[in-house]
Design an enzyme around this catalytic site. Structure first.
Site, short mmCIF file in Angstrom:
data_model
loop_
_atom_site.label_atom_id
_atom_site.label_comp_id
_atom_site.label_asym_id
_atom_site.label_seq_id
_atom_site.Cartn_x
_atom_site.Cartn_y
_atom_site.Cartn_z
CG ASP A 1 -28.91 -2.17 26.61
OD1 ASP A 1 -29.46 -1.09 26.32
OD2 ASP A 1 -28.93 -3.16 25.88
NE ARG B 1 -24.53 -12.28 25.86
CZ ARG B 1 -23.73 -11.30 25.50
NH1 ARG B 1 -22.46 -11.31 25.88
NH2 ARG B 1 -24.17 -10.30 24.77
CB SER C 1 -27.52 -3.83 19.57
OG SER C 1 -27.18 -4.71 20.63
#
Length: 415
Positions: A16, A96, A177
Site C-alpha cells: 500500500d 498506530r 496483509s
C-alpha cells in the site's frame, strides 16, 4: 484545502505505501517524504530505504522507537489488562498512535503541508492514524489515498506497482496483509476472509505449531514490580529484551496464536490470525499476580475499566482525556502488583503453576481447612442472614400473594 507542496507519508515498504509515493507525486505534484517508524518489523527495515528511493521519495526518515513502544504503549496496556473482545491483545492498535506521533514530529520539522497514510477505507488504522494527528496537530491536512484513488483491490494495487517497476512484498498468489512489531504478527485477507477456512501451519512466522512444539514443558518464573515485568527466571532484562526473550520462548512452545472474528470500529466483522507469544505469557502472568494482590472490589471494577481501555485503544483514542484518566486509575491499582508468577508452557498452552508476593492478600491462616484461631465460623450465620435478607423479604411477599390468590379462588369456587 490549502496548496500542498510537501507531504509526509507513513511508509512501511509494503504494497500500500509503496504505491502511495508515486500516486501522491502524480496527483499532487509535490515532494513526498517517507517516514518509516520501526516498532519491531524486523528484516523489513533493511530493505525500506532502497524501496522508498525507487518509489520516488525525496527523503526517508527511519525512526527506531522500539524501546518507547514497549515502555510507553505496550506496558501501560498490559497493566490495564486490556483485551479487545476477550481475545485480541491490541498489537496493531497501540502501535498506530506512536507511529502517527512520529509522523507529526517529522511533519513539523520539515514544514510539511499534509500527512498521508496507506490505510484502507475499510479498516481501523485510518481512524487510529487520523485521530492521533488531530489530537497532536489539529490543523494538519490528512490524505488517505485508499479513499480517493481508483484502485479497488490488492490485485489492482499489485498491477499498479508492477507497471511502475516498484518492488512489492506480495503477489497475487499470496496477498496476505501482515503487520509485524515487537508485540505481535497479524495476518488478514486472502483465504482468511472465509471464517470457515483453516489456515495452513505455513502461515505462522513467530510460533511453532503446537503439534511440533517440544514434548517437554518449559517452566518460567516472571517477576513484576508495580505491574511491570522486570525479570525472567531471576535474571533482570531491559523491557525490549524481556519481550523479545519471551517471544522466543513462547514461540518455540507454540504459545500465543489467536484466531478470531472481531468487530471493526467501522461496523463490519473481520477475521484475523494473530501471533503474540510473549504478550500471551505476560498477560497470563500479570492477571494471576493481580488475583493475588488486588482486593475483590478493585479487581472486579478494574475488569470493567480493562474492557473500556481496550475499546479506547482499539478505536484509536490514545491521546484523549479519558485515556489519561484511566491510566491514573490503573497506575494506582498497580502499586502493590509486585511479585513472581510461575508458568508452564506446553504445546500451545500457557498455564499458571504458582504465585507469590510480599503484598499477597492470600492468608492461609484464614482459608485453611484445618484448625485455625482467627476465624469464627458462627459469624457466617449472621452474615448470611443479612446478605440474604432481601431474598427472604421478596420470598415472603410472593408467598403472601399466593395465599391471597388461593383464598380468592376458594371464595369464587364457593359462590
Amino acid at each position: 484545502m490549502k496548496p500542498i507542496k510537501k507531504i509526509v507519508l507513513a511508509y512501511s515498504g509494503g504494497l500500500d505505501t509503496s504505491i502511495t509515493i508515486p500516486w501522491l507525486k502524480e496527483n499532487y505534484n509535490c515532494e513526498v517524504i517517507a517516514v518509516c517508524v520501526d516498532v519491531g518489523q524486523g528484516d523489513e527495515i533493511e530493505t525500506v530505504k532502497e524501496k522508498a528511493v525507487k518509489s520516488g521519495a525525496s527523503k526517508l526518515y527511519i525512526k527506531d522507537v522500539k524501546d518507547e513502544f514497549v515502555e510507553e504503549y505496550i506496558f501501560p496496556t498490559l497493566k490495564a489488562g486490556a483485551v479487545y473482545e476477550g481475545k485480541y491483545l491490541l498489537g496493531t492498535s497501540f502501535a498506530r498512535p506512536l507511529i502517527a506521533k512520529k509522523l507529526v514530529e517529522v511533519a513539523h520539522k520539515e514544514g510539511a503541508d499534509a500527512i498521508a497514510h496507506g490505510a484502507t477505507g475499510k479498516g481501523n488504522d485510518q481512524v487510529r492514524f487520523e485521530l492521533t494527528i488531530k489530537a497532536l496537530s489539529p490543523n494538519m491536512q490528512i490524505i488517505a489515498p485508499w479513499r480517493i484513488w481508483n484502485i479497488k483491490s490488492r490485485e489492482e494495487a499489485v498491477d499498479y506497482a508492477n507497471a511502475r517497476g516498484i518492488p512489492v512484498p506480495v503477489t497475487k498468489d499470496h496477498p496476505y496483509s501482515m503487520d509485524r512489531n515487537v508485540w505481535h504478527l497479524s495476518h488478514e485477507g486472502s483465504d482468511l476472509e472465509d471464517p470457515w477456512f483453516t489456515p495452513d501451519d505455513k502461515i505462522y512466522l513467530m510460533t511453532t505449531p503446537p503439534e511440533k512444539a517440544p514434548d517437554k514443558p518449559t517452566y518460567l518464573e516472571l517477576y513484576f514490580e508495580k505491574g511491570i515485568p522486570k525479570a525472567i527466571n531471576g535474571i533482570e532484562y531491559q523491557p525490549l529484551k524481556l519481550l523479545e526473550t519471551l517471544n522466543e520462548i513462547g514461540g518455540k512452545n507454540g504459545v500465543g496464536v489467536i484466531d478470531m472474528v472481531e468487530n471493526r470500529l467501522v461496523g463490519m466483522k473481520s477475521r484475523g490470525v494473530y501471533e503474540c507469544p510473549g504478550g500471551t505469557i505476560l498477560y497470563t502472568a500479570h492477571k494471576e499476580l493481580e488475583r493475588l494482590t488486588l482486593d475483590r472490589q478493585t479487581m472486579f471494577f478494574k475488569d470493567t475499566v480493562a474492557n473500556k481501555y481496550a475499546q479506547i485503544v482499539y478505536d484509536g483514542l490514545w491521546f484523549t482525556p479519558l485515556k489519561k484518566a484511566l491510566d491514573a486509575f490503573v497506575d494506582s491499582t498497580q502499586e502493590k502488583v509486585t511479585g513472581t508468577v510461575k508458568l508452564k508452557l506446553y504445546k500451545g498452552s500457557c498455564s499458571i503453576c504458582g504465585s507469590k508476593s510480599p503484598y499477597s492478600l492470600y492468608n492461609q491462616e484464614f482459608v485453611t481447612f484445618g484448625e485455625d484461631k482467627v476465624y469464627n465460623q458462627k459469624d457466617a450465620e449472621g452474615f448470611i442472614n443479612l446478605f440474604g435478607l432481601s431474598i427472604k423479604v421478596n420470598a415472603l411477599m410472593e408467598q403472601s400473594l399466593q395465599k391471597e390468590q388461593e383464598c380468592k379462588a376458594k371464595k369464587m369456587k364457593a359462590i
